[in-house]
Structures are given as structure tokens and as C-alpha cells.
Enzyme design. Structure first.
Site, mmCIF file in Angstrom:
data_model
loop_
_atom_site.group_PDB
_atom_site.id
_atom_site.type_symbol
_atom_site.label_atom_id
_atom_site.label_comp_id
_atom_site.label_asym_id
_atom_site.label_seq_id
_atom_site.Cartn_x
_atom_site.Cartn_y
_atom_site.Cartn_z
ATOM 1 N N ARG A 153 0.866 -1.178 0.000
ATOM 2 C CA ARG A 153 0.000 0.000 0.000
ATOM 3 C C ARG A 153 0.905 1.231 0.000
ATOM 4 N NH1 ARG A 153 -2.117 -3.469 4.138
ATOM 5 N NH2 ARG A 153 -4.217 -4.251 3.636
ATOM 6 N N LYS A 177 -2.056 -2.177 8.031
ATOM 7 C CA LYS A 177 -3.194 -1.593 8.737
ATOM 8 C C LYS A 177 -3.227 -2.078 10.179
ATOM 9 C CE LYS A 177 -6.305 -0.831 4.814
ATOM 10 N NZ LYS A 177 -7.622 -1.158 4.219
ATOM 11 N N HIS A 249 -2.056 2.257 -5.784
ATOM 12 C CA HIS A 249 -2.839 1.043 -5.561
ATOM 13 C C HIS A 249 -2.962 0.211 -6.829
ATOM 14 C CE1 HIS A 249 -4.893 -0.740 -2.178
ATOM 15 N NE2 HIS A 249 -5.858 -1.163 -2.967
ATOM 16 N N ARG A 252 -0.354 -2.273 -6.742
ATOM 17 C CA ARG A 252 -0.707 -3.338 -5.799
ATOM 18 C C ARG A 252 -1.682 -4.334 -6.439
ATOM 19 N NH1 ARG A 252 -1.146 -4.615 -0.240
ATOM 20 N NH2 ARG A 252 -3.258 -5.013 0.538
ATOM 21 N N HIS A 275 -4.023 -8.956 3.539
ATOM 22 C CA HIS A 275 -5.471 -8.788 3.536
ATOM 23 C C HIS A 275 -6.112 -9.572 4.677
ATOM 24 C CE1 HIS A 275 -6.625 -7.489 -0.830
ATOM 25 N NE2 HIS A 275 -6.205 -6.495 -0.087
ATOM 26 N N TYR A 284 -5.765 -15.080 7.131
ATOM 27 C CA TYR A 284 -5.553 -16.405 6.570
ATOM 28 C C TYR A 284 -4.314 -17.074 7.152
ATOM 29 C CZ TYR A 284 -9.141 -15.763 3.041
ATOM 30 O OH TYR A 284 -10.338 -15.597 2.394
#
Length: 303
Positions: A153, A177, A249, A252, A275, A284
Site C-alpha cells: 500500500r 493496517k 494502488h 498493488r 489482507h 488467513y
């Protein structure tokens, strides 16, 4: 007709059907099997043990949402759905599947806005538009190579720290994040250009207090801003003659799409992007870092 309980048996029968009854080419067979395998991987990521005969329409819809979120192009989404439709049509015919879960599933809407994705040659065009005879150009080349190599990002790019570069093992540590850390492989081209920038440009600039550990700085020695990175990419896109709307982005999305379409594993891409699942909102499964390096080496266009 026979009931097939496992994915392995169903896929083997599907493969034999395409080869023997449909006389399809090896490339087409592999493409169809790869599409179904992607769906199977998605179910595993979502912790679903669902076998082929128990698949429902919502499973297909959630999968299409997932690959769209990764940035897969509308054309590729439609192709993947076509592969799933062929598989479940075969299951209806051959294995007593009572309801085709793909029957009422439509491909991506033409009018729906999807993330812009650069073709590999367009990435090359933008990189070629950089004037590396200037100090800022050397820095910009290093920045864009990093964006595309590791799928960062823009906030992660400008916050990248020198102390988080582990080039000896081919990884960088990224603060994503909610201050979540992850290790991401970085390609040899990006490592090379960051090295050139650090040695020939950054070392000659007067670094301001507070930016001593920041990788990418401006001529005044301060940390770059998001706005500046957006402006740099917009300018280079115009110079390269590309009419798409390109932002940090976009690199990305392109990173994820090129890996996905090249054959990389969904779990590895999810891990590298940092993510959270848009279906379960759970992180995950963590993968071995050597496996992530192998994915980049095998499937990334600039490795």
C-alpha cells in the site's frame, strides 16, 4: 453414474472427460483444472470442508467477490467462472449433482467499476519513462520497483524503514493496517534499485531529524507524503502514454493479478497483501517464508 465424494476424484474424472470425450487440448484442460483448483483453495482458506456435491451458489458468489477484491480483471473473472460452470455441468451429468450452483451466477457486470490493472508491458513502459539521470529518478525507480515487487500500500511504502530491509534473505518487514506486521518477499530488481538509490542518492542528501530510518525521502531529507507518490506516478503514467487511471494502488492490484493469473497460490497472495478475508474477516493461514519467496521467484513477471 456415480457419486464422487472427494475433490481429487472429481477433478481426475473431469480431466479424463475433457481429454477423452471432449478431445480438448492440454492447455485448455490445464486452464479449466486451474480455475477449479483456485475455487477449491478459496474454500480451504475460508475453512470450509465443502465437497463438490455440497457446493452452493453462495460459495461461488463469495469466490467471485474474493477474486474481484484481489484485483482480477473482468475478463479473467469471466474466464474463471466459465471454468467452474464447465466443471459443475460435468458434475450434473456424471455424478448426480442435483442442482448446478453456477446456474444463475452471472459474470462481472460490464458497467461495474473494477480496479485498474496494468499489463506487464505497461508496467515496463512506466518504469522506462523514469529519468534515472536525475537523483529523484533513481529514487522513483526504486519506489515503483518496490511497489510492484511486493504489492505494498502507499502508506506502507512511505513508512518503509531501513531497519526493516532484510535483503540478505530477500524480505522486507511491512507495517500494515492497525500496525500489523508482515514479512513480504522483495525481488532482485527492487533490491538492486533500492541499493543504487541508497548509495548514490540518499547518502548525499541531508536527512532531517525523524527521517533517519525512513527509506524514501525527498530532496530536503524528509519522509515522502502520499500526495507526492500519487503525483509522481500520475506524471510518469502520462509520460509513458498510458491512458488508464493509475495510482500506487494500481501497482498493488497489478502485483496480485499478475501473480494470480500466472498460477500463484491464493493463500500466498493473501499473505503477501496482508489482507483480511472479506468473507470471514479472519487472517488467513500463515505460510512458511521460504514458500512465499518461491512464489515470487516462480510467478512474478520481474523475477
Amino acid at each position: 453414474m456415480k457419486n464422487i465424494a472427494s475433490w481429487d476424484d472429481a477433478l481426475l474424472d473431469f480431466k479424463n472427460y475433457m481429454r477423452l470425450e471432449r478431445s480438448m487440448s492440454d492447455n485448455s484442460i490445464e486452464a479449466y483444472l486451474r480455475d477449479v483448483e483456485r475455487f477449491r483453495q478459496f474454500l480451504a482458506l475460508d475453512n470450509k470442508k465443502t465437497e463438490p456435491l455440497a457446493i452452493q451458489a453462495n460459495d461461488i458468489r463469495n469466490f467471485l467477490i474474493y477474486i474481484a477484491e484481489l484485483g482480477m480483471s473482468a475478463t479473467s473473472q469471466a474466464r474463471m467462472l466459465s471454468g467452474l460452470k464447465a466443471f459443475f455441468k460435468f458434475m450434473m451429468y456424471e455424478h448426480q449433482l442435483s442442482i448446478d450452483p453456477t446456474q444463475n451466477i452471472q459474470g462481472p457486470q460490464i458497467g461495474k467499476k473494477l480496479p485498474e490493472v496494468l499489463e506487464v508491458h505497461e508496467v515496463e513502459q512506466i518504469l522506462a519513462a523514469i529519468d534515472v539521470s536525475k537523483p529523484e529518478g533513481i529514487r522513483n525507480r526504486a519506489m515503483l520497483e518496490t511497489l510492484y515487487s511486493s504489492g505494498l500500500r502507499v502508506s506502507e511504502l512511505i513508512d518503509l524503514r531501513i531497519s526493516n530491509l532484510f535483503f540478505d534473505i530477500g524480505f522486507i518487514k511491512v507495517i500494515g493496517k492497525n500496525n500489523k506486521e508482515r514479512f513480504v518477499p522483495i525481488g532482485e530488481e527492487a533490491i538492486k534499485h533500492i541499493g543504487l538509490y541508497m548509495k548514490h542518492v540518499r547518502a548525499n542528501w541531508d536527512i532531517q531529524k525523524g527521517s533517519e530510518d525512513v527509506v524514501f525521502v525527498n530532496r530536503r531529507g524528509s519522509q515522502l507524503t502520499r500526495v507526492m507518490v500519487f503525483a509522481i506516478i500520475k506524471d510518469l503514467t502520462l509520460k509513458a502514454g498510458i491512458t488508464k487511471s493509475v495510482s500506487p494502488h494500481t501497482f498493488r492490484h497489478s502485483f496480485a493479478t499478475h501473480l494470480l493469473e500466472g498460477g500463484a497460490d491464493l493463500r500466498a497472495i493473501q499473505e503477501m497483501l496482508g489482507h483480511e478475508s472479506i468473507i470471514t474477516t479472519q487472517i488467513y493461514t500463515h505460510l512458511d517464508v521460504e514458500y512465499l519467496k518461491q512464489v515470487i521467484k516462480e510467478f512474478h513477471p520481474r523475477s
